[in-house]
Design an enzyme around this catalytic site. Structure first.
Site, PDB file in Angstrom:
ATOM      1  N   HIS A   1       0.867  -1.182   0.000  1.00  0.00           N
ATOM      2  CA  HIS A   1       0.000   0.000   0.000  1.00  0.00           C
ATOM      3  C   HIS A   1       0.897   1.224   0.000  1.00  0.00           C
ATOM      4  O   HIS A   1       1.686   1.444   0.923  1.00  0.00           O
ATOM      5  CB  HIS A   1      -0.922   0.018   1.223  1.00  0.00           C
ATOM      6  CG  HIS A   1      -1.850   1.196   1.230  1.00  0.00           C
ATOM      7  ND1 HIS A   1      -3.131   1.134   0.737  1.00  0.00           N
ATOM      8  CD2 HIS A   1      -1.685   2.477   1.666  1.00  0.00           C
ATOM      9  CE1 HIS A   1      -3.717   2.313   0.855  1.00  0.00           C
ATOM     10  NE2 HIS A   1      -2.860   3.142   1.429  1.00  0.00           N
ATOM     11  N   CYS A   2       0.784   2.033  -1.048  1.00  0.00           N
ATOM     12  CA  CYS A   2       1.652   3.204  -1.198  1.00  0.00           C
ATOM     13  C   CYS A   2       0.884   4.460  -0.818  1.00  0.00           C
ATOM     14  O   CYS A   2      -0.039   4.868  -1.536  1.00  0.00           O
ATOM     15  CB  CYS A   2       2.151   3.307  -2.646  1.00  0.00           C
ATOM     16  SG  CYS A   2       3.277   4.698  -2.905  1.00  0.00           S
ATOM     17  N   PRO A   3       1.231   5.121   0.287  1.00  0.00           N
ATOM     18  CA  PRO A   3       0.520   6.347   0.657  1.00  0.00           C
ATOM     19  C   PRO A   3       0.785   7.485  -0.308  1.00  0.00           C
ATOM     20  O   PRO A   3      -0.037   8.403  -0.430  1.00  0.00           O
ATOM     21  CB  PRO A   3       1.063   6.652   2.055  1.00  0.00           C
ATOM     22  CG  PRO A   3       2.396   5.991   2.110  1.00  0.00           C
ATOM     23  CD  PRO A   3       2.285   4.760   1.267  1.00  0.00           C
TER      24      PRO A   3
END
Length: 356
Positions: free
Chosen positions: A191-193
């Site tokens: 999950h890439c913020p």
């Protein structure tokens, strides 16, 4: 390469569902039109939808707007303060190249952010209840949680499938549950913020192209700004040049501190693409020799070119969640019961975790 197929158990309606549907009186045409809601409006995951369900992203998108703002602001300063001087003194190709890179970076960023990463639909309440009945062979009235793992064979390598208590199903190979988005994602990478979304099977190619193009854009702006300052400082000196063009100095600082991390990420994901690995698998060491001497990556084609083609050039798989489909009126009425079942399963999972 063998393909491991995953399918859920096909089930009929649960007990009492037929009686409940028969007890409801037929609704008029106006009432049916009022009830017609899209499926994205009652989606169970922690996602945000735009354009009537056509676009999907993660709920925590603050860092995405920061990423977008830095790219647009830095590029805007470059086009406004550096390109005119470089075009006049060097070549008109500089703003053209920068413009093409800028458009490509924005396109891949938006595709990564607003594309379904490969979310798997959750099991229905009837499917979950039937699975519990099949596992509870003792015939008692108490609930027993499903087993935590299953084993399948992929290219001679044993792969464990874990049971997801949130989605109430066994996860297919390379699938993981994202705690931030509360979804099971196929070929989950991370999950890439910074892009505000999960990176998985359906948007990884856009994410990789975004990193690669951003590396070129940042390095290109960095080199052009240095050239601009060097040419100006020949006549008036470096300090006077920095005072005359503070925007160029700001671009230089931003690019200097960001280019190294972007290049590092690009190199790391190039290694992952060439090996047909995911970030999740690499961090956990799923196919590392530390776990077993015979442990090898069953998804690799043993060829860098073939792995790159499989990851980046394959056909785009369809989305498995029907976001724009219409909800069945019975589904809307049973949503409260589904919420209760989900809460009971999560409570039971916590109790089992404490016992283990």
């Amino acid at each position: 390469m063998n393909v491991c197929e995953y399918r859920q158990i096909a089930l009929g309606p649960g007990p009492g569902s037929g009686a409940a549907s028969q007890a409801q009186p037929p609704a008029s045409g106006k009432q049916q039109q009022q009830r017609r809601r899209r499926k994205w409006e009652s989606f169970a995951g922690k996602n945000r939808f735009f354009c009537d369900g056509r676009l999907i992203s993660g709920r925590q998108s603050g860092a995405f707007y920061l990423t977008l703002g830095l790219i647009v602001a830095t590029s805007g300063l470059f086009f406004g303060f550096d390109c005119p001087y470089l075009t006049e003194n060097l070549t008109v190709a500089i703003p053209i190249i920068a413009g093409l890179l800028f458009v490509f970076v924005l396109s891949t960023l938006l595709h990564t952010t607003f594309t379904d990463p490969g979310i798997l639909p959750r099991a229905t309440p009837d499917e979950a209840a039937n699975l519990e009945k099949q596992i509870d062979n003792s015939g008692g009235s108490g609930y027993r949680p499903p087993p935590r793992t299953k084993e399948v064979l992929i290219n001679g390598q044993t792969v464990k499938l874990k049971y997801c208590f949130s989605c109430k199903m066994f996860r297919p190979p390379r699938t993981s549950h994202c705690s931030l988005c509360d979804n099971c994602v196929e070929r989950f990478d991370h999950h890439c913020p910074w892009v505000g979304n999960c990176v998985g099977k359906r948007n990884y190619r856009f994410f990789y192209m975004f990193l690669l193009s951003l590396s070129f854009l940042t390095a290109f702006i960095f080199a052009c700004v240095i050239t601009h300052l060097a040419l100006r400082s020949q006549n008036v000196g470096l300090l006077n040049t920095l005072q005359e063009t503070p925007a160029s100095a700001l671009e230089l600082v931003v690019c200097f501190f960001s280019v190294w991390s972007i290049l590092g990420l690009s190199g790391f994901h190039t290694y992952l693409v060439a090996s047909n690995l995911t970030t999740n698998e690499d961090i956990k060491g799923a196919w590392s020799s530390k776990h077993s001497d015979d442990s090898t990556n069953p998804y690799s084609y043993n060829s860098i070119f073939t792995n790159c083609c499989a990851v980046l050039c394959g056909p785009m798989p369809p989305s498995l969640i029907d976001r724009r489909g219409f909800l069945d009126p019975d589904t809307i009425q049973q949503s409260g019961g589904q919420h209760n079942i989900t809460q009971e399963v999560k409570m039971e999972a916590n109790l089992v975790g404490r016992d283990l």
